[in-house]
Design an enzyme around this catalytic site. Sequence first.
Site, PDB file in Angstrom:
ATOM      1  N   LYS A  22       0.771  -1.008   0.020  1.00 50.97           N
ATOM      2  CA  LYS A  22      -0.196   0.051   0.412  1.00 50.97           C
ATOM      3  C   LYS A  22       1.059   1.406  -0.088  1.00 50.97           C
ATOM      4  O   LYS A  22       0.528   1.855  -0.896  1.00 50.97           O
ATOM      5  CB  LYS A  22      -1.095  -0.318   1.578  1.00 50.97           C
ATOM      6  CG  LYS A  22      -2.000  -1.232   1.412  1.00 50.97           C
ATOM      7  CD  LYS A  22      -2.914  -1.543   2.614  1.00 50.97           C
ATOM      8  CE  LYS A  22      -2.456  -1.659   3.879  1.00 50.97           C
ATOM      9  NZ  LYS A  22      -1.295  -2.413   4.028  1.00 50.97           N
ATOM     10  N   ARG A  97      -9.723   0.272   7.847  1.00 52.13           N
ATOM     11  CA  ARG A  97      -9.209  -0.460   8.783  1.00 52.13           C
ATOM     12  C   ARG A  97     -10.844  -0.944   9.510  1.00 52.13           C
ATOM     13  O   ARG A  97     -10.565  -2.201   9.662  1.00 52.13           O
ATOM     14  CB  ARG A  97      -8.608  -0.043   9.866  1.00 52.13           C
ATOM     15  CG  ARG A  97      -7.633  -0.729   8.534  1.00 52.13           C
ATOM     16  CD  ARG A  97      -5.875  -0.500   9.884  1.00 52.13           C
ATOM     17  NE  ARG A  97      -5.213  -0.723   9.525  1.00 52.13           N
ATOM     18  CZ  ARG A  97      -4.010  -0.880   8.877  1.00 52.13           C
ATOM     19  NH1 ARG A  97      -4.167   0.505   8.478  1.00 52.13           N
ATOM     20  NH2 ARG A  97      -2.875  -1.589   8.800  1.00 52.13           N
ATOM     21  N   ARG A 170      10.572  -0.717  11.120  1.00 51.38           N
ATOM     22  CA  ARG A 170      10.314  -0.523  12.247  1.00 51.38           C
ATOM     23  C   ARG A 170       9.957  -1.444  13.210  1.00 51.38           C
ATOM     24  O   ARG A 170      10.544  -2.236  13.285  1.00 51.38           O
ATOM     25  CB  ARG A 170       8.575  -0.418  11.641  1.00 51.38           C
ATOM     26  CG  ARG A 170       8.050   0.839  10.772  1.00 51.38           C
ATOM     27  CD  ARG A 170       6.944   0.462   9.915  1.00 51.38           C
ATOM     28  NE  ARG A 170       6.076  -0.127  10.057  1.00 51.38           N
ATOM     29  CZ  ARG A 170       5.520  -0.245   9.217  1.00 51.38           C
ATOM     30  NH1 ARG A 170       4.468   0.132   8.990  1.00 51.38           N
ATOM     31  NH2 ARG A 170       3.496  -0.837   9.797  1.00 51.38           N
TER      32      ARG A 170
HETATM   33  P1  AP5 Z   1       4.777  -1.902   1.570  1.00 52.90           P
HETATM   34  O1  AP5 Z   1       4.696  -0.733   0.864  1.00 52.90           O
HETATM   35  O2  AP5 Z   1       5.522  -1.099   3.018  1.00 52.90           O
HETATM   36  O3  AP5 Z   1       3.295  -2.502   2.572  1.00 52.90           O
HETATM   37  P2  AP5 Z   1       2.507  -1.352   3.230  1.00 52.90           P
HETATM   38  O4  AP5 Z   1       0.915  -2.775   2.490  1.00 52.90           O
HETATM   39  O5  AP5 Z   1       2.378  -0.606   2.814  1.00 52.90           O
HETATM   40  O6  AP5 Z   1       2.557  -2.609   4.503  1.00 52.90           O
HETATM   41  P3  AP5 Z   1       2.255  -2.175   6.673  1.00 52.90           P
HETATM   42  O7  AP5 Z   1       2.750  -2.920   7.252  1.00 52.90           O
HETATM   43  O8  AP5 Z   1       2.694  -0.125   6.183  1.00 52.90           O
HETATM   44  O9  AP5 Z   1       0.893  -2.310   6.700  1.00 52.90           O
HETATM   45  P4  AP5 Z   1       0.145  -1.483   7.984  1.00 52.90           P
HETATM   46  O10 AP5 Z   1      -0.768  -1.686   7.387  1.00 52.90           O
HETATM   47  O11 AP5 Z   1       0.373  -3.138   9.012  1.00 52.90           O
HETATM   48  O12 AP5 Z   1       0.888  -0.387   8.407  1.00 52.90           O
HETATM   49  P5  AP5 Z   1       0.355   0.396   8.316  1.00 52.90           P
HETATM   50  O13 AP5 Z   1       1.830   1.300   8.550  1.00 52.90           O
HETATM   51  O14 AP5 Z   1      -0.689   0.975   7.526  1.00 52.90           O
HETATM   52  O15 AP5 Z   1       5.398  -3.220   1.420  1.00 52.90           O
HETATM   53  C1  AP5 Z   1       6.049  -3.817   2.370  1.00 52.90           C
HETATM   54  C2  AP5 Z   1       7.561  -4.594   1.915  1.00 52.90           C
HETATM   55  O16 AP5 Z   1       7.708  -4.852   0.524  1.00 52.90           O
HETATM   56  C3  AP5 Z   1       8.584  -3.052   1.419  1.00 52.90           C
HETATM   57  O17 AP5 Z   1      10.173  -3.514   2.259  1.00 52.90           O
HETATM   58  C4  AP5 Z   1       8.114  -3.091  -0.107  1.00 52.90           C
HETATM   59  O18 AP5 Z   1       9.494  -2.639  -0.273  1.00 52.90           O
HETATM   60  C5  AP5 Z   1       7.806  -4.493  -0.141  1.00 52.90           C
HETATM   61  N1  AP5 Z   1       7.258  -4.384  -1.327  1.00 52.90           N
HETATM   62  C6  AP5 Z   1       6.038  -3.579  -1.876  1.00 52.90           C
HETATM   63  N2  AP5 Z   1       5.829  -4.077  -2.559  1.00 52.90           N
HETATM   64  C7  AP5 Z   1       5.618  -5.278  -3.342  1.00 52.90           C
HETATM   65  C8  AP5 Z   1       5.946  -6.262  -4.376  1.00 52.90           C
HETATM   66  N3  AP5 Z   1       5.144  -6.025  -5.084  1.00 52.90           N
HETATM   67  N4  AP5 Z   1       6.884  -7.439  -4.629  1.00 52.90           N
HETATM   68  C9  AP5 Z   1       8.077  -7.651  -3.776  1.00 52.90           C
HETATM   69  N5  AP5 Z   1       8.277  -7.003  -2.676  1.00 52.90           N
HETATM   70  C10 AP5 Z   1       7.298  -5.973  -2.409  1.00 52.90           C
HETATM   71  O19 AP5 Z   1      -0.465   0.479  10.120  1.00 52.90           O
HETATM   72  C11 AP5 Z   1       0.702   0.027  11.184  1.00 52.90           C
HETATM   73  C12 AP5 Z   1      -0.050  -0.238  12.832  1.00 52.90           C
HETATM   74  O20 AP5 Z   1      -0.394   1.144  12.800  1.00 52.90           O
HETATM   75  C13 AP5 Z   1      -1.602  -0.873  12.541  1.00 52.90           C
HETATM   76  O21 AP5 Z   1      -1.033  -1.951  12.665  1.00 52.90           O
HETATM   77  C14 AP5 Z   1      -2.046  -0.155  13.592  1.00 52.90           C
HETATM   78  O22 AP5 Z   1      -1.778  -0.705  15.003  1.00 52.90           O
HETATM   79  C15 AP5 Z   1      -1.698   0.974  13.554  1.00 52.90           C
HETATM   80  N6  AP5 Z   1      -3.397   1.458  12.529  1.00 52.90           N
HETATM   81  C16 AP5 Z   1      -2.870   2.340  11.190  1.00 52.90           C
HETATM   82  N7  AP5 Z   1      -3.828   2.619  10.513  1.00 52.90           N
HETATM   83  C17 AP5 Z   1      -4.681   2.281  11.154  1.00 52.90           C
HETATM   84  C18 AP5 Z   1      -6.336   2.099  11.474  1.00 52.90           C
HETATM   85  N8  AP5 Z   1      -7.161   3.465  10.629  1.00 52.90           N
HETATM   86  N9  AP5 Z   1      -7.267   2.205  12.357  1.00 52.90           N
HETATM   87  C19 AP5 Z   1      -6.468   1.053  13.268  1.00 52.90           C
HETATM   88  N10 AP5 Z   1      -5.166   1.119  13.827  1.00 52.90           N
HETATM   89  C20 AP5 Z   1      -4.177   1.851  12.540  1.00 52.90           C
END
Ligand code: AP5
Length: 231
Positions: A22, A97, A170
Amino acid sequence: MSQQVNPAAPVLILLGPPGAGKGTQARMLEETFGFVQLSTGDMLRAAVAAQTPAGLAARSVMQAGGLVSDEIVLSILRDRLAQDDTRAGVILDGFPRTAGQAAALDELLTYNGQEVGVVVALAVDDHEMIARVAGRYTCASCGEGYHDQFKRPDVAGVCDKCGGAEFKRRPDDTAETAGARLEAYHAQTAPLIAHYHALGKLVEVDAMGTIDAVASGLRAVIHERGVSAQA
Ligand code: AP5
């Protein structure tokens, strides 16, 4: 806030489990189309770093891989949406979410005379997600994302984008926490796929390909749906 909002500004949602790509794709869309990436994860991490009351409340929940309360997430997102730079259109990365967040978003957009444009569900296998999350790191200066295996800087130890030489990982990118985040995704977020499908807003994009292949699929969706940033 309603005076600052451009009713024609598109609202794109990227849905998908942790590691689906994402953030990676949202940043690429931002550069290509001029939308603004709004990542609730990034906003929460900033609040944690700044030790705001919201950040202090969110910290332990995030470390455990759970979802932060709707109340906290909605309050930071509302503030961010009220800023001028969102007038061209936004990509919501990691929001909504929960069903409650989706309902609150609808209410907010309706109030502003806007609506959700397109919702892209990035489809990725659970085992791939663990590999992606475990190998992820970012530039400490500009936030550009990298991966030990899938996306290395052109010159080892130097950020392609800003030339920075410091990188960070992270604290919630451990295998254990990634499992908890995945569980939270399946229990609370995945049901939104059916919700947006029923509204005719959903498009699924295979996110198992390379980063460039996924980006090309996303660009095609955006062109097909006629979504463009507003001046
Ligand atoms: P990346 O693009 O970083 O993936 P992502 O989908 O953004 O993954 P996240 O781990 O950031 O998502 P998340 O939803 O767990 O975390 P968030 O920060 O939103 O890609 C991952 C890796 O793979 C990278 O190294 C990239 O280079 C590689 N990659 C990407 N695409 C690829 C491909 N096609 N092929 C190969 N490699 C690839 O949330 C974190 C925490 O915050 C949550 O756990 C929760 O506690 C809280 N939070 C955030 N938003 C909310 C909400 N709306 N409500 C409640 N809690 C929330």
